[in-house]
Design an enzyme around this catalytic site. Structure first.
Site, short mmCIF file in Angstrom:
data_model
loop_
_atom_site.label_atom_id
_atom_site.label_comp_id
_atom_site.label_asym_id
_atom_site.label_seq_id
_atom_site.Cartn_x
_atom_site.Cartn_y
_atom_site.Cartn_z
N TYR A 114 7.12 14.35 -26.93
CA TYR A 114 8.44 14.37 -26.36
C TYR A 114 8.41 13.67 -25.17
O TYR A 114 7.57 13.40 -24.47
CB TYR A 114 8.70 16.11 -25.60
CG TYR A 114 9.83 16.07 -24.97
CD1 TYR A 114 11.10 16.11 -25.70
CD2 TYR A 114 10.04 16.18 -23.68
CE1 TYR A 114 12.24 16.29 -25.04
CE2 TYR A 114 11.18 16.28 -23.02
CZ TYR A 114 12.35 16.27 -23.44
OH TYR A 114 13.42 16.33 -22.78
N LYS A 169 15.20 13.53 -24.30
CA LYS A 169 16.28 13.97 -25.41
C LYS A 169 16.86 12.73 -26.16
O LYS A 169 16.96 11.55 -25.53
CB LYS A 169 17.33 14.70 -25.18
CG LYS A 169 16.82 16.16 -24.38
CD LYS A 169 16.12 16.76 -25.48
CE LYS A 169 16.62 17.25 -26.78
NZ LYS A 169 15.59 17.87 -27.62
N ASP A 175 18.81 5.56 -22.03
CA ASP A 175 18.49 6.09 -20.75
C ASP A 175 17.51 5.02 -20.15
O ASP A 175 16.52 4.98 -20.57
CB ASP A 175 17.70 7.54 -20.99
CG ASP A 175 17.42 8.18 -19.52
OD1 ASP A 175 17.41 7.30 -18.68
OD2 ASP A 175 17.23 9.29 -19.66
P1 13P Z 1 16.91 13.16 -20.69
O1 13P Z 1 16.61 13.03 -22.28
O2 13P Z 1 18.41 13.33 -20.50
O3 13P Z 1 16.33 12.25 -19.84
O4 13P Z 1 16.37 14.71 -20.26
C1 13P Z 1 15.06 14.71 -20.21
C2 13P Z 1 14.63 16.20 -19.74
O5 13P Z 1 13.52 16.59 -20.00
C3 13P Z 1 15.62 16.99 -19.15
O6 13P Z 1 15.18 18.36 -18.66
MG MG Z 2 16.37 10.89 -18.53
MG MG Z 3 19.82 11.89 -21.09
#
Ligand code: 13P
Ligand code: MG
Ligand code: MG
Ligand code: 13P
Length: 337
Positions: A232, A235, A15
């Site tokens: 965190y 994801k 990402d």
């Molecule tokens: P990503 O990991 O796809 O960037 O998503 C992050 C997130 O917190 C979505 O609510």
């Molecule tokens: Mg993202």
């Molecule tokens: Mg993502």
């Protein structure tokens, strides 16, 4: 002596920043990846490639003969992600450089944030491959379907019908907290396997081999971003490579676990569970509640060290979830949890 050709499939994702929150990888960033991988193909570093996105994750699918964990291939991915993240920063896109948690490249991109699935194969007479890429979920999301494909005879009729599969399959399971692995064989150790991989937050299936001859059949990414960052940050959005047919699960047996949805970790702020939604590339973009978690699957043939290409030299890639057969999974009635 006849030596089978060894070909490596590398699917590396990151990402690097996205448009309108965590929605999609916009065109200027995809263009950077296209440009970099085209140059690498012209220089002979990779044989060919396919760039795509899983929601806000930039996916580099590369086929080459340099083997797994090759520093030049990993550097190519790292440099591509770095240039794309710089562009994202200039455009003030959201989460620019989100997954590039470490910025000093030391020979291997594993452990720096991006997800990596790699598989070196000896090409068979015909080698159908399916790659999967998910958005808004975590590394253990493929545990259940991998079990279905390679261990469940109610999913994979070939386990009963095809003598070449009768010996079962071996699963490498990674404990992502302790950074250790164990190999369990199905059907003999099926219950132990289920006991581990049901805990998807910790245990992740990283590889699968055919037990009779150790033929590699599947490889998935194991990156847990929160363990690298200590908090965190987004994801994992894992990727996976599987091989199909001729003594392995048929393409249809690899896809049928996704006909009905199942709950995965992820969705809004990574703090919920949601139904995985198999989609074609045109729907590879998370919206409602930053989801539902989406999954794309691309099918292709590996042929003479490349993704088999058409007469114009364009890799032939099948968008496997762009199919009404997956409507039950797309329409399932869920509530957020
Ligand atoms: P990503 O990991 O796809 O960037 O998503 C992050 C997130 O917190 C979505 O609510
Ligand atoms: Mg993202
Ligand atoms: Mg993502
Ligand atoms: P294989 O040719 O790979 O054995 O597959 C046969 C089949 O019937 C698939 O549905």
């Amino acid at each position: 002596m006849f030596m089978a050709r060894k070909t490596t499939i590398s699917l590396i994702k990151c990402d690097v920043g996205s448009l309108a929150g965590h929605h999609i990888v916009p065109k200027p960033l995809l263009n950077i990846a296209e440009k970099r991988l085209k140059q690498a193909q012209e220089k002979g570093l990779i044989n060919n490639y396919y760039v795509f996105n899983a929601g806000d994750d930039l996916e580099l699918l590369m086929v080459h003969e340099k083997g797994e964990s090759n520093h030049r291939i990993h550097k190519l991915a790292f440099d591509t992600f770095t240039e794309a993240a710089d562009k994202a920063l200039k455009l003030k896109l959201y989460g620019a450089g989100q997954d590039l948690l470490k910025t000093a490249f030391a020979g291997n991109i594993c452990g720096m944030g991006p997800g990596v699935a790699e598989m070196e194969i000896e090409e068979r007479g015909s080698d159908p491959i399916v790659v999967f890429a998910a958005d808004k979920t975590s590394a253990g999301a493929f545990n259940l379907p991998l079990f279905s494909m390679f261990a469940d005879p109610m999913n994979t009729a070939g386990l009963v019908i095809d003598p070449n599969m009768a010996g079962g399959f071996k699963f490498e399971v990674m404990d992502t907290l302790e950074n250790t692995t164990v190999v369990l064989k199905s059907p003999e150790e099926m219950y132990e396997l289920i006991a581990l991989i049901g805990t998807v937050q910790r245990y992740v299936v990283s590889r699968v081999w055919r037990a009779s001859d150790d033929l590699i059949c599947a490889a998935g990414s194991v990156t847990r971003l929160s363990l690298i960052a200590g908090k965190y940050v987004g994801k994992d959005d894992p990727v996976m490579i599987t091989r199909a047919q001729h003594g392995l699960p048929a393409l249809g047996e690899i896809l049928v676990p996704f006909m009905h949805s199942y709950l995965v970790e992820g969705w809004m702020r990574g703090s919920h569970w949601g139904p995985i939604m198999p989609v074609g590339l045109k729907d590879s973009k998370c919206t409602v509640f930053d989801g539902p978690p989406r999954l794309v699957a691309l099918g292709f043939q590996v042929s003479n060290g490349q993704i088999a290409s058409d007469d114009m030299g364009k890799p032939m890639v099948a968008d496997l979830f762009d199919d009404p057969a997956f409507e039950p999974a797309k329409r399932c009635n869920w509530r957020r949890c």
